[in-house]
Design a protein around this motif. Structure first.
Motif, mmCIF file in Angstrom:
data_model
loop_
_atom_site.group_PDB
_atom_site.id
_atom_site.type_symbol
_atom_site.label_atom_id
_atom_site.label_comp_id
_atom_site.label_asym_id
_atom_site.label_seq_id
_atom_site.Cartn_x
_atom_site.Cartn_y
_atom_site.Cartn_z
ATOM 1 N N THR A 1 0.854 -1.179 0.000
ATOM 2 C CA THR A 1 0.000 0.000 0.000
ATOM 3 C C THR A 1 0.891 1.231 0.000
ATOM 4 O O THR A 1 1.831 1.331 0.795
ATOM 5 C CB THR A 1 -0.933 0.031 1.220
ATOM 6 N N ILE A 2 0.597 2.157 -0.906
ATOM 7 C CA ILE A 2 1.358 3.401 -1.000
ATOM 8 C C ILE A 2 0.399 4.541 -0.690
ATOM 9 O O ILE A 2 -0.538 4.797 -1.443
ATOM 10 C CB ILE A 2 2.003 3.565 -2.389
ATOM 11 N N GLU A 3 0.638 5.217 0.443
ATOM 12 C CA GLU A 3 -0.278 6.245 0.941
ATOM 13 C C GLU A 3 0.207 7.617 0.457
ATOM 14 O O GLU A 3 1.295 8.060 0.818
ATOM 15 C CB GLU A 3 -0.322 6.196 2.468
ATOM 16 N N CYS A 4 -0.598 8.282 -0.366
ATOM 17 C CA CYS A 4 -0.189 9.537 -1.003
ATOM 18 C C CYS A 4 -1.005 10.745 -0.557
ATOM 19 O O CYS A 4 -0.867 11.820 -1.141
ATOM 20 C CB CYS A 4 -0.286 9.404 -2.521
ATOM 21 N N SER A 5 -1.840 10.593 0.458
ATOM 22 C CA SER A 5 -2.683 11.719 0.876
ATOM 23 C C SER A 5 -2.200 12.400 2.152
ATOM 24 O O SER A 5 -2.391 13.607 2.321
ATOM 25 C CB SER A 5 -4.122 11.246 1.079
ATOM 26 N N GLY A 6 -1.624 11.640 3.067
ATOM 27 C CA GLY A 6 -1.213 12.193 4.350
ATOM 28 C C GLY A 6 -2.325 12.275 5.367
ATOM 29 O O GLY A 6 -2.105 12.684 6.506
ATOM 30 N N ALA A 7 -3.544 11.882 4.992
ATOM 31 C CA ALA A 7 -4.689 11.940 5.915
ATOM 32 C C ALA A 7 -4.603 10.815 6.941
ATOM 33 O O ALA A 7 -4.280 9.676 6.603
ATOM 34 C CB ALA A 7 -5.993 11.837 5.132
ATOM 35 N N GLU A 8 -4.895 11.132 8.196
ATOM 36 C CA GLU A 8 -4.778 10.146 9.265
ATOM 37 C C GLU A 8 -5.622 8.906 9.000
ATOM 38 O O GLU A 8 -5.141 7.772 9.127
ATOM 39 C CB GLU A 8 -5.180 10.779 10.602
ATOM 40 N N SER A 9 -6.883 9.090 8.617
ATOM 41 C CA SER A 9 -7.758 7.945 8.383
ATOM 42 C C SER A 9 -7.264 7.087 7.221
ATOM 43 O O SER A 9 -7.422 5.867 7.224
ATOM 44 C CB SER A 9 -9.187 8.412 8.119
ATOM 45 N N SER A 10 -6.646 7.739 6.246
ATOM 46 C CA SER A 10 -6.124 7.007 5.088
ATOM 47 C C SER A 10 -4.910 6.167 5.480
ATOM 48 O O SER A 10 -4.744 5.031 5.016
ATOM 49 C CB SER A 10 -5.761 7.992 3.978
ATOM 50 N N ILE A 11 -4.068 6.700 6.340
ATOM 51 C CA ILE A 11 -2.914 5.934 6.824
ATOM 52 C C ILE A 11 -3.391 4.737 7.651
ATOM 53 O O ILE A 11 -2.845 3.633 7.545
ATOM 54 C CB ILE A 11 -1.971 6.839 7.645
ATOM 55 N N GLN A 12 -4.410 4.955 8.448
ATOM 56 C CA GLN A 12 -4.983 3.843 9.219
ATOM 57 C C GLN A 12 -5.521 2.766 8.279
ATOM 58 O O GLN A 12 -5.272 1.570 8.477
ATOM 59 C CB GLN A 12 -6.092 4.365 10.128
ATOM 60 N N THR A 13 -6.243 3.176 7.245
ATOM 61 C CA THR A 13 -6.761 2.223 6.266
ATOM 62 C C THR A 13 -5.620 1.458 5.608
ATOM 63 O O THR A 13 -5.709 0.236 5.411
ATOM 64 C CB THR A 13 -7.582 2.955 5.188
ATOM 65 N N ALA A 14 -4.546 2.159 5.275
ATOM 66 C CA ALA A 14 -3.396 1.520 4.628
ATOM 67 C C ALA A 14 -2.848 0.380 5.481
ATOM 68 O O ALA A 14 -2.535 -0.712 4.976
ATOM 69 C CB ALA A 14 -2.309 2.555 4.353
ATOM 70 N N ILE A 15 -2.732 0.611 6.781
ATOM 71 C CA ILE A 15 -2.180 -0.415 7.671
ATOM 72 C C ILE A 15 -3.139 -1.591 7.815
ATOM 73 O O ILE A 15 -2.742 -2.764 7.728
ATOM 74 C CB ILE A 15 -1.836 0.196 9.041
ATOM 75 N N TYR A 16 -4.413 -1.297 7.995
ATOM 76 C CA TYR A 16 -5.398 -2.372 8.125
ATOM 77 C C TYR A 16 -5.519 -3.184 6.838
ATOM 78 O O TYR A 16 -5.766 -4.397 6.872
ATOM 79 C CB TYR A 16 -6.770 -1.799 8.478
ATOM 80 N N ALA A 17 -5.358 -2.536 5.689
ATOM 81 C CA ALA A 17 -5.622 -3.197 4.410
ATOM 82 C C ALA A 17 -4.491 -4.109 3.954
ATOM 83 O O ALA A 17 -4.726 -5.085 3.236
ATOM 84 C CB ALA A 17 -5.890 -2.147 3.327
ATOM 85 N N THR A 18 -3.252 -3.816 4.340
ATOM 86 C CA THR A 18 -2.094 -4.520 3.792
ATOM 87 C C THR A 18 -1.957 -5.911 4.388
ATOM 88 O O THR A 18 -2.082 -6.103 5.603
ATOM 89 C CB THR A 18 -0.813 -3.702 4.036
ATOM 90 N N ARG A 19 -1.650 -6.866 3.540
ATOM 91 C CA ARG A 19 -1.575 -8.259 3.987
ATOM 92 C C ARG A 19 -0.410 -8.494 4.942
ATOM 93 O O ARG A 19 0.576 -7.741 4.941
ATOM 94 C CB ARG A 19 -1.427 -9.199 2.791
#
Length: 330
Positions: free
Chosen positions: A244-262
Motif C-alpha cells: 500500500t502506498i499512501e499519497c494523501s497524508g490523511a490520518e484515516s487514510s494511513i490507518q486504512t493503509a495499515i489495516y488493508a495490507t496483507r
C-alpha cells in the motif's frame, strides 16, 4: 541573452512578488540555464499560504519553483558533458558535501542537501538560474520541456515504488489519486504490478486514474471507517494487497493503509500530513507489516536519463494532460 531575470519571490506568508534579480554567473561545476518550464508544486502553494512546511520555515525572501527544465546558455570551466543549447531536466536536490548519505547513495537524506525552493535555498521559477551540472540531465529529442519538468514529480512515484519493492505480480493499493498518486500508479504498472487499486474523495480524479490504467477505483468519504475500507479493498482485489502506498497524508487514510495490507506486506508513506497522528501500530507489528517513509527521491533522474524510455514519455505526457486542468490546491 536578455538582461532580464524576472523571478517569482516569496517574501513572507501571503507576500508573493515578481522581481528582477541579477543573472547569476555559473561556477566551475555549474551551468547557467535559461528556464523554459517550471511546474507549480503543492509545496510552493503551501509556502505561499503558510510560510512554512514542518521544520522548513521561510526566514528570508525565496524564489519558488523546483519542477523544472531549461536550456543551457553557459557552462563552467570544469563542465564537459553539457554545452550551450542542450535541453535539460533539473534534479533540484544537490548534496553539498561528501557525507555518509552521499556515499551510500541516499543523498536525499543528507541534512545539508541543497533543494530548490526549500528555505533557505532559492528555486528556479525565474528566467535565468544556475545549477550543478551533474544534476542536469539532457532531454531526448522526443521529450518536451514540459515533460522534462514533470520528471521531478514522476521521480517521487519511482522512489515510492522502489521503496515499496513493487515487482512483477505485485498487488498494489494507492491511497490518493492526486498528481503524485497518479504517477505512482503509472510507475507501479510499468514495474509489473498485476493489480492496482486507487482510492480518492474526488470522482474526477478516480476517472482519470481509471483512464491511466487503474484496475480498480475506490471512492471514499471523510467519515469512512478504516477497518471497513480495508475490507472493501480486500474484496475488490480478491485478497489483501502486497503493498500500500499512501499519497494523501490523511490520518484515516494511513490507518486504512495499515489495516488493508496483507501480513508480511509493506506500507509506504508518501503524503505528508500532521506531525502527530494515531495509527494502529500494534496491528502492523503483529502482522509484520513494514512501514517505510519516503523523502523526495534519489538516483531517479540518472535512472531515467540512462534509458530510451517510452513509458516515461507516456507517464509525463499523461500527467501533463491531467495537470493542465487540475487546480493548484491539488
Amino acid at each position: 541573452m536578455e538582461e532580464d531575470n524576472l523571478s517569482l519571490v516569496l517574501h513572507s506568508k501571503g507576500d508573493l512578488r515578481l522581481e528582477q534579480r541579477p543573472i547569476p554567473e555559473p561556477g566551475a561545476e555549474e551551468v547557467l540555464l535559461q528556464m523554459h518550464s517550471v511546474g507549480i508544486c503543492g509545496s510552493d502553494v503551501h509556502y505561499w499560504q503558510h510560510g512554512r512546511i514542518g521544520d522548513f520555515v521561510l526566514q528570508k525572501p525565496m524564489v519558488l519553483g523546483h519542477e523544472a527544465a531549461g536550456q543551457v546558455v553557459k557552462v563552467g570551466s570544469a563542465v564537459i558533458h553539457l554545452k550551450p543549447g542542450d535541453r535539460v531536466a533539473i534534479e533540484p536536490g544537490v548534496p553539498r558535501e561528501m557525507d555518509e548519505y552521499l556515499k551510500s547513495g541516499r543523498y536525499n537524506l543528507s541534512p545539508t542537501v541543497f533543494f530548490c525552493a526549500t528555505p533557505p535555498d532559492d528555486g528556479n521559477l525565474c528566467r535565468y538560474y544556475k545549477h550543478n551540472a551533474n544534476f542536469c540531465y539532457k532531454l531526448p529529442d522526443n521529450v518536451s520541456y514540459e515533460e522534462g519538468a514533470l520528471v521531478e514529480p514522476l521521480s517521487v512515484g519511482i522512489h515510492a515504488c522502489r521503496r515499496a519493492g513493487v515487482t512483477l505480480g505485485s498487488s498494489v493499493f494507492i491511497c490518493g489519486a492526486g498528481p503524485i498518486g497518479l504517477v505512482t500508479l503509472l510507475v507501479a504498472k510499468a514495474m509489473g504490478a498485476s493489480q492496482v487499486l486507487i482510492s480518492d474523495l474526488s470522482a474526477d480524479r478516480l476517472a482519470k486514474a481509471k483512464e491511466l490504467g487503474a484496475d480498480f477505483v475506490l471512492p471514499v468519504k471523510r467519515d469512512d471507517i478504516p477497518q471497513e475500507m480495508a475490507k472493501r479493498v480486500d474484496g475488490m482485489l480478491g485478497g489483501m494487497p502486497h503493498i500500500t502506498i499512501e499519497c494523501s497524508g490523511a490520518e484515516s487514510s494511513i490507518q486504512t493503509a495499515i489495516y488493508a495490507t496483507r501480513p508480511g506486506g509493506v506500507v509506504v508513506l508518501v503524503g505528508l500530513g500532521n506531525e502527530m497522528i494515531t495509527v494502529p501500530l500494534v496491528t502492523a507489528a503483529i502482522r509484520e507489516v513494514d512501514i517505510r517513509g519516503v523523502f523526495r527521491y534519489c538516483n531517479t533522474f540518472l535512472f531515467l536519463a540512462a534509458r530510451v524510455e517510452p513509458n516515461v514519455v507516456f507517464c509525463c505526457h499523461m500527467l501533463r494532460c491531467f495537470s493542465a486542468h487540475h487546480s493548484c490546491k491539488e
